[in-house]
Scaffold this motif. Structure first.
Motif, PDB file in Angstrom:
ATOM      1  N   GLN A   1      10.030  12.432  16.293  1.00 29.42           N
ATOM      2  CA  GLN A   1       9.436  11.635  17.365  1.00 29.42           C
ATOM      3  C   GLN A   1       9.719  10.146  17.244  1.00 29.42           C
ATOM      4  O   GLN A   1       9.856   9.461  18.253  1.00 29.42           O
ATOM      5  N   VAL A   2       9.729   9.644  16.017  1.00 35.15           N
ATOM      6  CA  VAL A   2       9.767   8.190  15.841  1.00 35.15           C
ATOM      7  C   VAL A   2      11.159   7.657  15.488  1.00 35.15           C
ATOM      8  O   VAL A   2      11.619   6.683  16.062  1.00 35.15           O
ATOM      9  N   LEU A   3      11.841   8.340  14.565  1.00 28.59           N
ATOM     10  CA  LEU A   3      13.126   7.794  14.103  1.00 28.59           C
ATOM     11  C   LEU A   3      14.206   7.645  15.183  1.00 28.59           C
ATOM     12  O   LEU A   3      15.058   6.779  15.073  1.00 28.59           O
ATOM     13  N   PRO A   4      14.182   8.476  16.262  1.00 26.03           N
ATOM     14  CA  PRO A   4      15.175   8.234  17.305  1.00 26.03           C
ATOM     15  C   PRO A   4      15.064   6.838  17.929  1.00 26.03           C
ATOM     16  O   PRO A   4      15.990   6.397  18.599  1.00 26.03           O
ATOM     17  N   HIS A   5      13.958   6.157  17.702  1.00 28.94           N
ATOM     18  CA  HIS A   5      13.776   4.831  18.303  1.00 28.94           C
ATOM     19  C   HIS A   5      14.106   3.706  17.335  1.00 28.94           C
ATOM     20  O   HIS A   5      13.705   2.567  17.534  1.00 28.94           O
ATOM     21  N   LEU A   6      14.858   4.061  16.296  1.00 24.90           N
ATOM     22  CA  LEU A   6      15.215   3.052  15.291  1.00 24.90           C
ATOM     23  C   LEU A   6      16.062   1.927  15.893  1.00 24.90           C
ATOM     24  O   LEU A   6      15.856   0.745  15.586  1.00 24.90           O
ATOM     25  N   ASP A   7      17.000   2.296  16.780  1.00 23.44           N
ATOM     26  CA  ASP A   7      17.822   1.260  17.430  1.00 23.44           C
ATOM     27  C   ASP A   7      16.945   0.310  18.242  1.00 23.44           C
ATOM     28  O   ASP A   7      17.122  -0.905  18.190  1.00 23.44           O
ATOM     29  N   ALA A   8      16.007   0.889  18.982  1.00 24.16           N
ATOM     30  CA  ALA A   8      15.117   0.066  19.800  1.00 24.16           C
ATOM     31  C   ALA A   8      14.290  -0.863  18.911  1.00 24.16           C
ATOM     32  O   ALA A   8      14.099  -2.043  19.227  1.00 24.16           O
ATOM     33  N   ALA A   9      13.831  -0.311  17.797  1.00 21.91           N
ATOM     34  CA  ALA A   9      13.025  -1.117  16.864  1.00 21.91           C
ATOM     35  C   ALA A   9      13.842  -2.284  16.338  1.00 21.91           C
ATOM     36  O   ALA A   9      13.377  -3.433  16.315  1.00 21.91           O
ATOM     37  N   TYR A  10      15.089  -1.986  15.956  1.00 17.89           N
ATOM     38  CA  TYR A  10      15.935  -3.044  15.405  1.00 17.89           C
ATOM     39  C   TYR A  10      16.273  -4.073  16.481  1.00 17.89           C
ATOM     40  O   TYR A  10      16.267  -5.275  16.240  1.00 17.89           O
ATOM     41  N   ASN A  11      16.550  -3.583  17.693  1.00 19.56           N
ATOM     42  CA  ASN A  11      16.905  -4.501  18.780  1.00 19.56           C
ATOM     43  C   ASN A  11      15.764  -5.474  19.081  1.00 19.56           C
ATOM     44  O   ASN A  11      15.973  -6.675  19.210  1.00 19.56           O
ATOM     45  N   LEU A  12      14.542  -4.931  19.145  1.00 20.90           N
ATOM     46  CA  LEU A  12      13.399  -5.814  19.396  1.00 20.90           C
ATOM     47  C   LEU A  12      13.254  -6.833  18.271  1.00 20.90           C
ATOM     48  O   LEU A  12      13.065  -8.029  18.507  1.00 20.90           O
ATOM     49  N   ALA A  13      13.390  -6.362  17.031  1.00 22.10           N
ATOM     50  CA  ALA A  13      13.258  -7.268  15.893  1.00 22.10           C
ATOM     51  C   ALA A  13      14.342  -8.342  15.912  1.00 22.10           C
ATOM     52  O   ALA A  13      14.083  -9.515  15.634  1.00 22.10           O
ATOM     53  N   ARG A  14      15.568  -7.937  16.264  1.00 17.79           N
ATOM     54  CA  ARG A  14      16.668  -8.900  16.307  1.00 17.79           C
ATOM     55  C   ARG A  14      16.398 -10.011  17.304  1.00 17.79           C
ATOM     56  O   ARG A  14      16.622 -11.186  17.031  1.00 17.79           O
ATOM     57  N   PHE A  15      15.934  -9.617  18.511  1.00 19.63           N
ATOM     58  CA  PHE A  15      15.710 -10.652  19.517  1.00 19.63           C
ATOM     59  C   PHE A  15      14.412 -11.400  19.261  1.00 19.63           C
ATOM     60  O   PHE A  15      14.243 -12.528  19.694  1.00 19.63           O
ATOM     61  N   PHE A  16      13.493 -10.779  18.564  1.00 17.70           N
ATOM     62  CA  PHE A  16      12.243 -11.482  18.266  1.00 17.70           C
ATOM     63  C   PHE A  16      12.456 -12.498  17.145  1.00 17.70           C
ATOM     64  O   PHE A  16      12.078 -13.653  17.258  1.00 17.70           O
ATOM     65  N   THR A  17      13.078 -12.055  16.044  1.00 16.74           N
ATOM     66  CA  THR A  17      13.223 -12.952  14.885  1.00 16.74           C
ATOM     67  C   THR A  17      14.512 -13.773  14.940  1.00 16.74           C
ATOM     68  O   THR A  17      14.619 -14.788  14.269  1.00 16.74           O
ATOM     69  N   ARG A  18      15.512 -13.291  15.696  1.00 19.30           N
ATOM     70  CA  ARG A  18      16.850 -13.908  15.783  1.00 19.30           C
ATOM     71  C   ARG A  18      17.476 -14.049  14.385  1.00 19.30           C
ATOM     72  O   ARG A  18      18.141 -15.021  14.083  1.00 19.30           O
ATOM     73  N   ASP A  19      17.213 -13.052  13.538  1.00 25.24           N
ATOM     74  CA  ASP A  19      17.706 -13.114  12.156  1.00 25.24           C
ATOM     75  C   ASP A  19      18.032 -11.682  11.705  1.00 25.24           C
ATOM     76  O   ASP A  19      17.155 -10.830  11.625  1.00 25.24           O
ATOM     77  N   ALA A  20      19.331 -11.429  11.448  1.00 22.70           N
ATOM     78  CA  ALA A  20      19.775 -10.065  11.160  1.00 22.70           C
ATOM     79  C   ALA A  20      19.154  -9.514   9.878  1.00 22.70           C
ATOM     80  O   ALA A  20      18.690  -8.376   9.839  1.00 22.70           O
ATOM     81  N   THR A  21      19.132 -10.326   8.837  1.00 18.95           N
ATOM     82  CA  THR A  21      18.625  -9.850   7.549  1.00 18.95           C
ATOM     83  C   THR A  21      17.125  -9.601   7.618  1.00 18.95           C
ATOM     84  O   THR A  21      16.628  -8.560   7.186  1.00 18.95           O
ATOM     85  N   LEU A  22      16.424 -10.558   8.204  1.00 14.69           N
ATOM     86  CA  LEU A  22      14.980 -10.422   8.328  1.00 14.69           C
ATOM     87  C   LEU A  22      14.628  -9.202   9.176  1.00 14.69           C
ATOM     88  O   LEU A  22      13.674  -8.487   8.881  1.00 14.69           O
ATOM     89  N   SER A  23      15.451  -8.943  10.210  1.00 20.04           N
ATOM     90  CA  SER A  23      15.169  -7.808  11.093  1.00 20.04           C
ATOM     91  C   SER A  23      15.180  -6.490  10.327  1.00 20.04           C
ATOM     92  O   SER A  23      14.358  -5.610  10.585  1.00 20.04           O
ATOM     93  N   GLU A  24      16.113  -6.354   9.391  1.00 20.02           N
ATOM     94  CA  GLU A  24      16.154  -5.106   8.619  1.00 20.02           C
ATOM     95  C   GLU A  24      14.883  -4.944   7.792  1.00 20.02           C
ATOM     96  O   GLU A  24      14.294  -3.867   7.728  1.00 20.02           O
ATOM     97  N   ASP A  25      14.454  -6.034   7.163  1.00 15.65           N
ATOM     98  CA  ASP A  25      13.231  -5.966   6.361  1.00 15.65           C
ATOM     99  C   ASP A  25      12.028  -5.626   7.229  1.00 15.65           C
ATOM    100  O   ASP A  25      11.192  -4.807   6.879  1.00 15.65           O
TER     101      ASP A  25
END
Lengths: 205, 253
Positions: free
Chosen positions: A28-52
């Motif tokens: 249910q949840v892991l298929p949305h990993l791309d969406a999670a990363y995309n939101l984090a990328r645009f929210f933090t504007r930092d690739a490394t921080l987004s992964e964490d």
């Protein structure tokens, strides 16, 4: 590495017994990993921080998964990601993945510690339409919050107004006006100026 | 002509298909006769199309997928050793992951590089939280006796802090099935592991997978230093250690 993780996936598929919480979570949840990363990328504007941030969010989501009752696992996960982003962005930069055994490092040492190389050269960004992609991405990154997240959630992640309201905690009317505002900011960066009849927008910009 | 301010939320909702049939018809009728609102509608639609194009949204990188896959929380069944390796790798620093991955992929290594691999992986493992030292102290007079009764030789434990290599402690480790003493020194933010066991070896230095190695022997003891510091710094460490250990001999290398 790639090899062993695909093997792990394959094992998982044949494993028979009744679905565990972890299987259900994966489905249910892991298929949305791309969406999670995309939101984090645009929210933090930092690739490394987004992964964490996303890793942290996934762990939190897993722990809270038994309490998930909604219909949209995507909106539920993105709400957690958004909270983690807010925490990470407001916290001082101390999220280096290193454990230091001796205390008392100098400022210079601490600087060296946080100087971790970006593990994510993002291959798709080097594609043919790099220019166009880069231009649109930077225009989105330039939108101030709280307008940016609404554009990302609606136009990239295709969440409904009700889901965006759930993720951001804002009423639907506010979601709507933020979206209009965010799109207007993007339009002035990416589209040609409004029609020549429109004196107002010409003088406003 | 500008859009009508009070119509903008309706126009936005029309773009997003979030209006019911009645309001949708009303908004469409307005857009049809108001030039400013039509333009607003078209611009919002153009932006939505542009932003939703494939390639604009970021995709989770492989490194993140691997990190998620390696989370202990997600591995309900822990019997798969591959998974254990994964969760073991997860907290290590990026360099350590790369080095371990390289180790996993190596094929038919020689005796020598087999030893190097064991040294490097012991070094990497020691950097895991809580794995570095069994006896954690900067006092050489505590570290040295700590090995008594645990191993049948006495490794020299000189203090090198004044030369930029403070002693951090010691632990027992295993190399090639033998119990060895591991002395831990720091070099700024880096760690030097010095493995000591019975045996002889020729003097040599090596850089493997980005780790510097220096090996030498004295008085029937074999010494192997491993770190991610530059090889020149590790050579300096070797010379300091050997001179302070009272075993001063011209270092080759």
């Amino acid at each position: 590495m790639r090899d062993f993780s695909s093997r792990t996936f394959a094992r998982r598929r044949w494993s028979e017994p009744a679905e565990t919480a972890s299987d259900e979570f994966r489905k249910q949840v892991l298929p949305h990993l791309d969406a999670a990363y995309n939101l984090a990328r645009f929210f933090t504007r930092d690739a490394t921080l987004s992964e964490d941030v996303v890793q942290d969010a996934i762990v939190r989501a897993y722990r809270g998964f038994s309490g998930f009752r909604g219909d949209s696992a995507k909106a539920w996960l993105l709400a957690i990601v958004r909270n983690c982003c807010r925490t990470a962005v407001s916290a001082p930069k101390s999220m280096a993945g290193l454990t230091v055994h001796e205390s008392g490092f100098s400022d210079e040492d601490s600087k060296e510690l946080s100087n971790v190389r970006d593990p994510n050269p993002d291959p798709e960004q080097q594609a043919i339409q790099q220019d166009e992609i880069g231009r649109v991405r930077s225009a989105i990154e330039a939108i101030p919050e709280p307008f940016r997240e609404v554009v990302v959630l609606r136009d990239m992640e295709d969440l409904s107004y009700a889901e965006i309201a759930e993720v951001t905690g804002a009423p639907i009317g506010t979601v709507m006006s933020r979206l209009a505002r965010g799109r207007a900011i993007l339009a002035s960066a990416l589209l040609p100026a409004r029609g020549s009849v429109d004196e107002q927008s010409r003088s406003a910009n | 002509m500008a859009a009508c301010i009070e119509q903008i939320p309706l126009i936005t909702s029309l773009v997003d298909g979030e209006l019911d049939a009645v309001n949708s018809a009303l908004a469409e009728a307005h857009v049809a006769r108001c030039e400013g609102c039509r333009e607003e509608f078209e611009r919002q639609q153009a932006i939505r199309t542009l932003v939703s194009k494939p390639g604009i949204a970021h995709q989770a990188p492989e490194s993140l997928k691997r990190r998620i896959e390696a989370l202990p929380e997600l591995s309900a069944r822990r019997q798969w050793s591959a998974r254990r390796v994964g969760s073991w790798l997860a907290p290590a620093a990026t360099g350590a992951i790369a080095a371990s991955a390289a180790l996993l992929l190596l094929t038919s290594p020689s005796q020598q590089s087999l030893l190097d691999q064991q040294l490097i992986s012991s070094h990497v493992r020691s950097l895991q939280p809580g794995h570095l030292t069994d006896v954690q102290t900067t006092n050489e007079h505590i570290v040295k006796p700590w090995f008594n009764g645990k191993i049948d030789f006495a490794p020299p434990v000189p203090e090198l802090a004044d030369q930029g290599f403070p002693l951090a402690g010691g632990r027992l480790d295993s190399i090639g099935g033998k119990t060895v003493a591991a002395l831990v020194y720091h070099r700024r933010l880096h760690t030097v592991n010095l493995f000591v066991w019975r045996g002889n070896s020729r003097n040599r230095t090596e850089v493997e997978d980005g780790f510097a190695l220096a090996e030498w022997s004295e008085d029937g003891l074999r010494f192997a230093a491993v770190s991610d510091i530059p090889l020149a710094d590790l050579r300096q460490f070797e010379q300091l250690y050997r001179s302070r250990a009272g075993l001063d001999q011209p270092a080759k290398g």
